[in-house]
Design an enzyme around this catalytic site. Structure first.
Site, PDB file in Angstrom:
ATOM      1  N   CYS A  22      40.365 -49.580   1.798  1.00  0.00           N
ATOM      2  CA  CYS A  22      41.006 -48.655   2.739  1.00  0.00           C
ATOM      3  C   CYS A  22      40.024 -47.853   3.581  1.00  0.00           C
ATOM      4  O   CYS A  22      40.407 -47.273   4.597  1.00  0.00           O
ATOM      5  CB  CYS A  22      41.910 -47.684   1.984  1.00  0.00           C
ATOM      6  SG  CYS A  22      43.275 -48.487   1.129  1.00  0.00           S
ATOM      7  N   CYS A  70      40.442 -42.126   0.182  1.00  0.00           N
ATOM      8  CA  CYS A  70      40.304 -42.731  -1.137  1.00  0.00           C
ATOM      9  C   CYS A  70      40.184 -44.237  -0.956  1.00  0.00           C
ATOM     10  O   CYS A  70      40.595 -44.776   0.069  1.00  0.00           O
ATOM     11  CB  CYS A  70      41.475 -42.357  -2.041  1.00  0.00           C
ATOM     12  SG  CYS A  70      43.106 -42.834  -1.404  1.00  0.00           S
ATOM     13  N   HIS A 127      49.519 -46.725   7.418  1.00  0.00           N
ATOM     14  CA  HIS A 127      48.124 -46.951   7.019  1.00  0.00           C
ATOM     15  C   HIS A 127      47.762 -48.413   7.278  1.00  0.00           C
ATOM     16  O   HIS A 127      47.895 -49.255   6.397  1.00  0.00           O
ATOM     17  CB  HIS A 127      48.007 -46.586   5.527  1.00  0.00           C
ATOM     18  CG  HIS A 127      46.696 -46.886   4.891  1.00  0.00           C
ATOM     19  ND1 HIS A 127      45.505 -46.970   5.569  1.00  0.00           N
ATOM     20  CD2 HIS A 127      46.398 -47.108   3.566  1.00  0.00           C
ATOM     21  CE1 HIS A 127      44.529 -47.235   4.720  1.00  0.00           C
ATOM     22  NE2 HIS A 127      45.047 -47.326   3.503  1.00  0.00           N
ATOM     23  N   GLY A 131      40.145 -48.263  -2.975  1.00  0.00           N
ATOM     24  CA  GLY A 131      40.455 -49.086  -4.129  1.00  0.00           C
ATOM     25  C   GLY A 131      39.255 -49.326  -5.017  1.00  0.00           C
ATOM     26  O   GLY A 131      38.106 -49.285  -4.580  1.00  0.00           O
TER      27      GLY A 131
END
Length: 401
Positions: A90, A387, A357, A389
């Site tokens: 991300c 944040c 997103h 993964g």
């Protein structure tokens, strides 16, 4: 050497389903759209650009084969401009910007582009496979659970109720609706056009200003079955024995939406301003990445922010505005709590809960939104963070010039 942001552009975010407005647009054209607009807006001699770095989290099928270089060609940039696709889950869009900035800071590039693309309605999230969820050597050792379980574990650990996370989501939609209605995204958004030159989408498609606590209360938790019937609550409980029963508070309404989109950020040195006549908008003050505990996974933003702040010789109190990707509401609530950041400095125009997103592009999008809002409010410093993964975090600090 300093790296300056000269501009930041993005497409609108389109609903990541077959009925979404951007479903008919290939990832290649999606990525080429802001690149093309960047060239046209500044009458830019693209031969001055050394490299284009694009994040893409699912680089397979239409999004495979180094989509950055293909987007460069599709946007009719000079053939000397190279391209590279990168993947930090991300954080990919912001990582791409940081990589472009690092090229400039090191003196190896005078002008580079960082950004990202994700056509989630056409290339499904997770369709690239990977060892993390399926290879026992990775999954068992690191107590793998899906991100939604991690988010619910953070809420449980921190004591955030269903009402807490839903209230945050309602405010995300309200803030985004106000900003969109007022035209505050207008400087950055590039309309996506069809082959006939007609507008397919010129505004974010998933903002729901009608969202209320009552409407969200009707939604079922998204990860309860996954946790209870599939055994992932027990897995996270093994990693965190003091957690107790996982409270499943997240659902589609207080988690980030699946959308299509692309974004680019133009990064250059000081000399490029004199050469092109462009005016730098901000300086990249510092950036950082960090690894965090991989099972709970989503706590990295605060640690990455602290690392970036330390590198810049700053504290959280020195930052005027923050942008944190709203992967799940609890992620943002935790960041505000541990970093002592008031809500009136965080995601002031809403975030991914309202607007979605697009995995590979989001980091570049929120950096552009941050810069636009700093200018609108005549403020100085901003921090963007996500944040990531498998337990990581990323943060970038910018300062207006």
């Amino acid at each position: 050497m300093d790296a300056f942001i000269y501009d930041a552009l993005r497409t609108p975010r389109g609903k990541g389903k077959k009925e979404g407005a951007l479903h008919g647009v290939t990832p290649l054209e999606l990525a080429a759209t802001p690149l093309r607009a960047l060239r046209e807006r500044h009458h830019l001699d693209t031969g001055l650009i050394d490299d284009v770095v694009l994040g893409c989290v699912t680089p397979v099928g239409e999004q495979g084969a180094c989509i950055a270089r293909l987007a460069v060609l599709a946007a009719d940039y000079h053939e000397s401009v190279s391209g590279v696709q990168i993947n930090r889950f991300c954080a990919s869009g912001l990582e791409a910007v940081n990589m472009a900035a690092a090229q400039v800071m090191s003196g190896q590039s005078a002008l580079s582009v960082g950004g990202g693309v994700e056509a989630m309605s056409r290339v499904a999230m997770g369709s690239d496979g990977g060892a993390w969820p399926v290879d026992p050597q990775a999954a068992i050792k690191n107590y793998f659970v899906p991100q939604g379980i991690s988010a619910d574990a953070i809420a449980t650990q921190s004591g955030y109720s269903r009402k807490d996370v839903d209230a945050y989501a309602v405010d995300s939609h309200r803030r985004a609706a106000v900003a969109a209605q007022a035209g505050w995204f207008g400087r950055s958004i590039v309309p996506v056009m069809d082959i006939n030159g007609l507008i397919m989408l010129d505004k974010d498609e998933t903002i729901r200003p009608q969202t209320t606590l009552e409407s969200l209360a009707a939604l079922r938790p998204s990860f309860a079955d996954m946790g209870e019937r599939w055994g992932f609550d027990a897995v996270i409980g093994q990693r965190y024995p003091d957690l107790g029963e996982v409270q499943h508070v997240h659902h589609a309404g207080n988690s980030s939406g699946i959308v299509d989109g692309a974004a680019v950020v133009l990064i250059g040195n000081r000399a490029i301003a004199e050469l092109t006549g462009m005016i730098p908008r901000a300086r990249i003050r510092s950036f950082a990445t960090i690894g965090s505990e991989p099972s709970i996974m989503l706590t990295g933003p605060s640690y990455a922010a602290e690392k970036a702040l330390k590198r810049a010789g700053m504290s959280a109190k020195d930052i005027d505005l923050f942008e944190l990707n709203e992967a799940f509401a609890a992620v943002v609530l935790r960041f505000m709590e541990v970093m002592s950041v008031p809500h009136d400095k965080m995601n002031v125009n809403g975030g991914a809960i309202a607007m979605g997103h697009p995995l590979g592009a989001t980091g570049a999008m929120i950096l552009g939104s941050l810069l636009d809002e700093l200018e609108r409010r005549d403020l100085s410093t901003g921090l963007a963070t996500l944040c990531v993964g498998a337990g990581m975090g990323i943060a970038t600090i910018i300062e207006r010039v």
